[in-house]
Design a protein around this motif. Structure first.
Motif, PDB file in Angstrom:
ATOM      1  N   GLY A  29      48.838  22.351  46.347  1.00 11.21           N
ATOM      2  CA  GLY A  29      49.309  23.393  45.446  1.00 11.21           C
ATOM      3  C   GLY A  29      50.639  24.003  45.830  1.00 11.21           C
ATOM      4  O   GLY A  29      50.911  25.148  45.468  1.00 11.21           O
ATOM      5  N   SER A  30      51.463  23.263  46.572  1.00 13.33           N
ATOM      6  CA  SER A  30      52.783  23.747  46.998  1.00 13.33           C
ATOM      7  C   SER A  30      52.683  25.068  47.762  1.00 13.33           C
ATOM      8  O   SER A  30      53.570  25.917  47.677  1.00 13.33           O
ATOM      9  CB  SER A  30      53.726  23.895  45.796  1.00 13.33           C
ATOM     10  N   GLN A  31      51.600  25.249  48.485  1.00 11.81           N
ATOM     11  CA  GLN A  31      51.429  26.475  49.270  1.00 11.81           C
ATOM     12  C   GLN A  31      52.052  26.340  50.656  1.00 11.81           C
ATOM     13  O   GLN A  31      52.507  27.310  51.235  1.00 11.81           O
ATOM     14  CB  GLN A  31      49.939  26.789  49.463  1.00 11.81           C
ATOM     15  N   CYS A  66      42.149  26.712  44.116  1.00 10.66           N
ATOM     16  CA  CYS A  66      42.898  27.146  45.307  1.00 10.66           C
ATOM     17  C   CYS A  66      44.156  26.311  45.514  1.00 10.66           C
ATOM     18  O   CYS A  66      45.067  26.745  46.228  1.00 10.66           O
ATOM     19  CB  CYS A  66      41.994  27.109  46.538  1.00 10.66           C
ATOM     20  N   CYS A  67      44.245  25.131  44.901  1.00 11.45           N
ATOM     21  CA  CYS A  67      45.458  24.316  45.012  1.00 11.45           C
ATOM     22  C   CYS A  67      46.005  23.992  43.619  1.00 11.45           C
ATOM     23  O   CYS A  67      46.630  22.944  43.421  1.00 11.45           O
ATOM     24  CB  CYS A  67      45.174  23.036  45.790  1.00 11.45           C
ATOM     25  N   GLY A  68      45.724  24.869  42.674  1.00 13.04           N
ATOM     26  CA  GLY A  68      46.249  24.667  41.327  1.00 13.04           C
ATOM     27  C   GLY A  68      45.673  23.452  40.621  1.00 13.04           C
ATOM     28  O   GLY A  68      46.263  22.935  39.679  1.00 13.04           O
ATOM     29  N   ARG A  89      52.188  18.931  50.778  1.00 17.78           N
ATOM     30  CA  ARG A  89      52.621  20.137  50.075  1.00 17.78           C
ATOM     31  C   ARG A  89      52.162  20.092  48.618  1.00 17.78           C
ATOM     32  O   ARG A  89      51.558  21.043  48.120  1.00 17.78           O
ATOM     33  CB  ARG A  89      54.143  20.277  50.157  1.00 17.78           C
ATOM     34  N   PHE A  90      52.441  19.002  47.966  1.00 15.64           N
ATOM     35  CA  PHE A  90      52.110  18.892  46.549  1.00 15.64           C
ATOM     36  C   PHE A  90      50.605  19.003  46.314  1.00 15.64           C
ATOM     37  O   PHE A  90      50.148  19.804  45.504  1.00 15.64           O
ATOM     38  CB  PHE A  90      52.629  17.563  45.988  1.00 15.64           C
ATOM     39  N   ILE A  91      49.839  18.185  47.052  1.00 10.93           N
ATOM     40  CA  ILE A  91      48.390  18.126  46.812  1.00 10.93           C
ATOM     41  C   ILE A  91      47.748  19.492  47.043  1.00 10.93           C
ATOM     42  O   ILE A  91      46.814  19.878  46.339  1.00 10.93           O
ATOM     43  CB  ILE A  91      47.749  17.051  47.728  1.00 10.93           C
ATOM     44  N   LEU A  93      55.299  19.596  37.809  1.00 10.81           N
ATOM     45  CA  LEU A  93      54.725  18.882  38.953  1.00 10.81           C
ATOM     46  C   LEU A  93      55.821  18.385  39.888  1.00 10.81           C
ATOM     47  O   LEU A  93      55.705  18.487  41.114  1.00 10.81           O
ATOM     48  CB  LEU A  93      53.865  17.710  38.460  1.00 10.81           C
ATOM     49  N   GLY A 122      57.017  20.724  42.376  1.00  8.30           N
ATOM     50  CA  GLY A 122      56.103  21.100  43.444  1.00  8.30           C
ATOM     51  C   GLY A 122      56.083  20.160  44.635  1.00  8.30           C
ATOM     52  O   GLY A 122      55.348  20.380  45.592  1.00  8.30           O
ATOM     53  N   VAL A 123      56.881  19.098  44.574  1.00 10.36           N
ATOM     54  CA  VAL A 123      56.814  18.070  45.624  1.00 10.36           C
ATOM     55  C   VAL A 123      57.555  18.504  46.889  1.00 10.36           C
ATOM     56  O   VAL A 123      57.073  18.338  48.005  1.00 10.36           O
ATOM     57  CB  VAL A 123      57.365  16.727  45.098  1.00 10.36           C
ATOM     58  N   TYR A 124      58.754  19.060  46.691  1.00  8.21           N
ATOM     59  CA  TYR A 124      59.583  19.467  47.835  1.00  8.21           C
ATOM     60  C   TYR A 124      59.768  20.979  47.844  1.00  8.21           C
ATOM     61  O   TYR A 124      59.742  21.618  46.795  1.00  8.21           O
ATOM     62  CB  TYR A 124      60.980  18.819  47.740  1.00  8.21           C
ATOM     63  N   VAL A 125      59.991  21.522  49.017  1.00 10.65           N
ATOM     64  CA  VAL A 125      60.462  22.897  49.117  1.00 10.65           C
ATOM     65  C   VAL A 125      61.917  22.880  48.649  1.00 10.65           C
ATOM     66  O   VAL A 125      62.720  22.080  49.139  1.00 10.65           O
ATOM     67  CB  VAL A 125      60.409  23.413  50.562  1.00 10.65           C
ATOM     68  N   ARG A 135      45.243  20.466  41.867  1.00 10.67           N
ATOM     69  CA  ARG A 135      45.841  19.187  42.263  1.00 10.67           C
ATOM     70  C   ARG A 135      45.030  18.452  43.325  1.00 10.67           C
ATOM     71  O   ARG A 135      45.199  17.251  43.514  1.00 10.67           O
ATOM     72  CB  ARG A 135      47.237  19.420  42.854  1.00 10.67           C
ATOM     73  N   SER A 136      44.193  19.173  44.057  1.00 10.97           N
ATOM     74  CA  SER A 136      43.561  18.564  45.231  1.00 10.97           C
ATOM     75  C   SER A 136      42.128  18.126  44.966  1.00 10.97           C
ATOM     76  O   SER A 136      41.590  17.309  45.709  1.00 10.97           O
ATOM     77  CB  SER A 136      43.568  19.548  46.400  1.00 10.97           C
ATOM     78  N   ASN A 149      61.275  20.658  54.512  1.00  8.38           N
ATOM     79  CA  ASN A 149      60.455  19.493  54.170  1.00  8.38           C
ATOM     80  C   ASN A 149      60.421  18.525  55.351  1.00  8.38           C
ATOM     81  O   ASN A 149      61.307  18.549  56.204  1.00  8.38           O
ATOM     82  CB  ASN A 149      61.075  18.766  52.973  1.00  8.38           C
TER      83      ASN A 149
END
Lengths: 323, 326
Positions: free
Chosen positions: A107-109, B94-96, A103-105, B319, B322-325, B98-99, A167
């Motif tokens: 872009g939390s999309q 496309c992933c801010g 999720r993080f990598i 940041l 952005g790890v968890y929903v 981060r990727s 999650n």
């Protein structure tokens, strides 16, 4: 008022599966021999839900796990059962390097609503691979939640919460608690993830324990009653960890013993000790004691009773901090 | 099934675009204007374009790592501006940002790349399982010959055949994995021979021929959507350059010979496709020139977009969120 019905822990888990699969058709289970049921926690589910939703796979953890991982991206809510939690290591790469961090990598999309489950625990002489607790290996990686129930009530509530969470959640359960009976309400309910519980109130020492070790903690607290008043906190979730409940207890007791059925180093016990020193140093009246497995692989045979945490070791630690 | 003229025009246009994108990336990594590394697809862009151009919107597309999936991105209609912004760590990535090269476009059902080659053999099972449950969608799963060394490849083929999953295992075989040659790493010259053990239909095609690739994948897709299960398409291709820009171009420990590489260049897919569209009067020279001009303009717009986007440097708090929903 009628008594709340009692169920064994393993049936409490099954009730959560059944109710959540009835509630949400996106939920399905994938594992090895879950239709027949190696453990009774899946018994009878295939008759109700069919092989589309109780999915048996070949002995191939990458493909088995991938069934859940890929389906979660497509909007399903899978439960993937590794039978023994240690077998997750056969799919550790997609779980720890990809699923948790996905999720993080990206872009939390995306969200990956899935439950990763398996049984574990010392006490059955099953050898290191079947017995070892893997909660700390998983909990080290951000992006995945990790929990383990101590009671049938928590088992159903935590599993329901895990299935409904958006999650990835690793739900580990201890074989030593499998047939423990306790009150379990019939209606669906949630025990929130990331919330510890004070399971026994006391004033002299805070004893943190979970799973099978929670039972050992109760044995010790019973034995010491009248001499040392033990407060037992069940963290229930290892990640995210509810440190505030532990700190609040320390305001009263000033003494901390953490039991963790895991290796001494880099365990949840270590993490709790570190956070308490960081945030609650002034609350402590004695050094923190950890009761864990020494840094040796868990042997099979007849060594488990004294290598794994046990009531004697817990009692010694409690007495030590209360001197 | 023969392709129509409009299909051929679209394939040709996407091939030229993909080739321009690849050259853009090679230029930028050499100029220090790209994060991480770039694994050039030069001379091997036809397979991705042919495999992706005629997929359905609901089909799941896993791109091959070579050229960082640009052939597939071109065929899929991905916003390459956001793709480049991601590769340069910008907020409009496309992933801010981060990727970097692990880019994804979930809305295009391109769920992400990984640095663990062969990772996709794990989720592909669930992609196929989900497509079968939902119906009328399939998975085009691309990878290289090297990735078939992974045990997960065999688990994926086993599950796919057991459950008759709608998956096309699309293998770009360029005969090289970093410095290793396929003859050293696989007992059989055709990776598709592995499919035989699972009873999976397999075909070997010329991966330099964008039209042949498209025809084959269209047929394999129909096979999948008809509920007939997975197929294996092996597209033989080549590698004109080093594994990633800036590393030595070796076979085993020896430099690859210049004369051999010159011979490979005769099989450049753009050259082959141009010859064919002219010969079959699909396009005129003037139309081809226009396609080239438009591709150049597209690249200029992509680079402008990415370069003008600010560097993504969110706070630790942002940041963490952005790890968890939640």
């Amino acid at each position: 008022m009628s008594e709340v019905r009692e169920l064994p822990l393993v049936e409490a888990i099954r009730e959560a599966y059944r109710q959540e699969m009835e509630r949400d058709e996106r939920v399905f289970m994938v594992g090895q021999d879950i239709a027949g049921g190696i453990f009774p926690h899946t018994k009878g589910l295939v008759e109700q839900f069919g092989t589309d939703r109780i999915v048996d796979t070949p002995l191939a953890e990458i493909g088995m796990y991938g069934t859940a991982f890929g389906a979660a991206m497509e909007g399903f809510r899978p439960i993937v059962d590794f039978m023994f939690a240690g077998f997750f290591l056969n799919a550790a790469s997609p779980i720890l390097a990809q699923t948790a961090q996905f999720r993080f990598i990206h872009g939390s999309q995306m969200s990956l609503p899935m439950v990763i489950t398996g049984a574990c625990g010392a006490g059955m002489r099953l050898g290191n691979e079947h017995a070892m607790l893997v909660h700390n290996m998983i909990a080290q990686v951000p992006g995945i939640k990790v929990c383990m129930p101590s009671t049938p009530y928590d088992a159903k509530g935590l599993m329901t919460a895990a299935i409904r969470d958006d999650n990835p959640v690793a739900f580990i359960w201890h074989l030593g608690t499998m047939m423990d009976r306790g009150p379990v309400p019939e209606e669906p309910y949630v025990v929130p993830l990331g919330v510890a519980e004070v399971k026994r109130e006391g004033g002299d020492v805070t004893l943190v324990a979970n799973g099978f070790q929670y039972k050992n903690a109760q044995i010790v607290a019973d034995k010491l009653a009248g001499e040392i008043s033990v407060e037992i906190i069940d963290p229930r979730t290892f990640s995210p960890l509810d440190i505030d409940t532990i700190l609040k207890s320390l305001e009263k007791t000033g003494r901390l013993v953490v039991v963790d059925e895991s290796w001494e180093s880099r365990s949840t016990a270590s993490e709790i000790a570190a956070q308490v020193v960081d945030r609650g140093f002034d609350l402590l009246d004695a050094p923190i004691r950890r009761v864990t497995i020494p840094n040796i692989p868990l042997p099979g045979g007849h060594m488990e009773p004294y290598v794994a945490p046990n009531p004697d070791a817990i009692e010694a630690a409690v007495r030590d901090v209360c001197r | 099934m023969a392709l129509g003229k409009e299909q051929m025009k679209l394939l040709y246009r996407n091939l030229v675009r993909a080739d321009h994108f690849d050259k853009m990336m090679m230029n930028r990594i050499m100029q220090g204007k790209l994060i991480g590394f770039y694994h050039p697809g030069d001379g091997a862009m036809a397979a991705g374009v042919g495999a992706s151009t005629f997929l359905g919107d609901n089909d799941i597309l896993n791109p091959h790592h070579r050229a960082h999936g640009l052939g597939y991105a071109a065929g899929r209609g991905v916003d390459v501006g956001r793709y480049l912004a991601e590769h340069t760590g910008k907020v409009d990535g496309c992933c801010g940002g981060r990727s970097s090269f692990h880019w994804s476009f979930p809305e295009k059902k391109m769920y992400g790349a990984s640095g663990f080659i062969g990772w996709h053999f794990c989720p592909v099972v669930g992609w196929g399982w989900a497509c079968k449950r939902k119906g009328n969608q399939m998975v085009l799963m691309a990878s290289g010959d090297g990735s078939y060394g992974q045990g997960g490849a065999h688990e994926a083929m086993l599950f796919a055949m057991n459950w008759k999953l709608p998956i096309v295992f699309f293998c770009e075989n360029n005969g090289m994995a970093i410095h290793s040659t396929i003859s050293d790493m696989h007992p059989m010259p055709d990776i598709s021979s592995l499919a035989q053990g699972y009873g999976m239909p397999a075909v070997v095609i010329d991966g330099q021929d964008v039209f042949a690739v498209a025809e084959t994948v269209i047929a394999a897709r129909e096979h999948a959507l008809a509920g007939k299960g997975p197929t294996f398409v092996e597209a033989k291709t080549l590698r004109l350059r080093e594994h990633d820009v800036g590393t030595p171009d070796l076979a085993r420990a020896e430099p690859r010979e210049a004369a051999y590489l010159e011979e490979l260049k005769k099989r450049d897919p753009v050259v082959l496709a141009t010859t064919r569209v002219l010969a079959e009067k699909v396009l005129t020279r003037k139309q081809i020139d226009k396609i080239y001009q438009e591709a150049k303009e597209e690249v200029a717009a992509i680079e402008k977009f990415a370069d003008e986007s600010p560097v993504a440097q969110p706070s630790i708090e942002e940041l963490l969120a952005g790890v968890y929903v939640a």
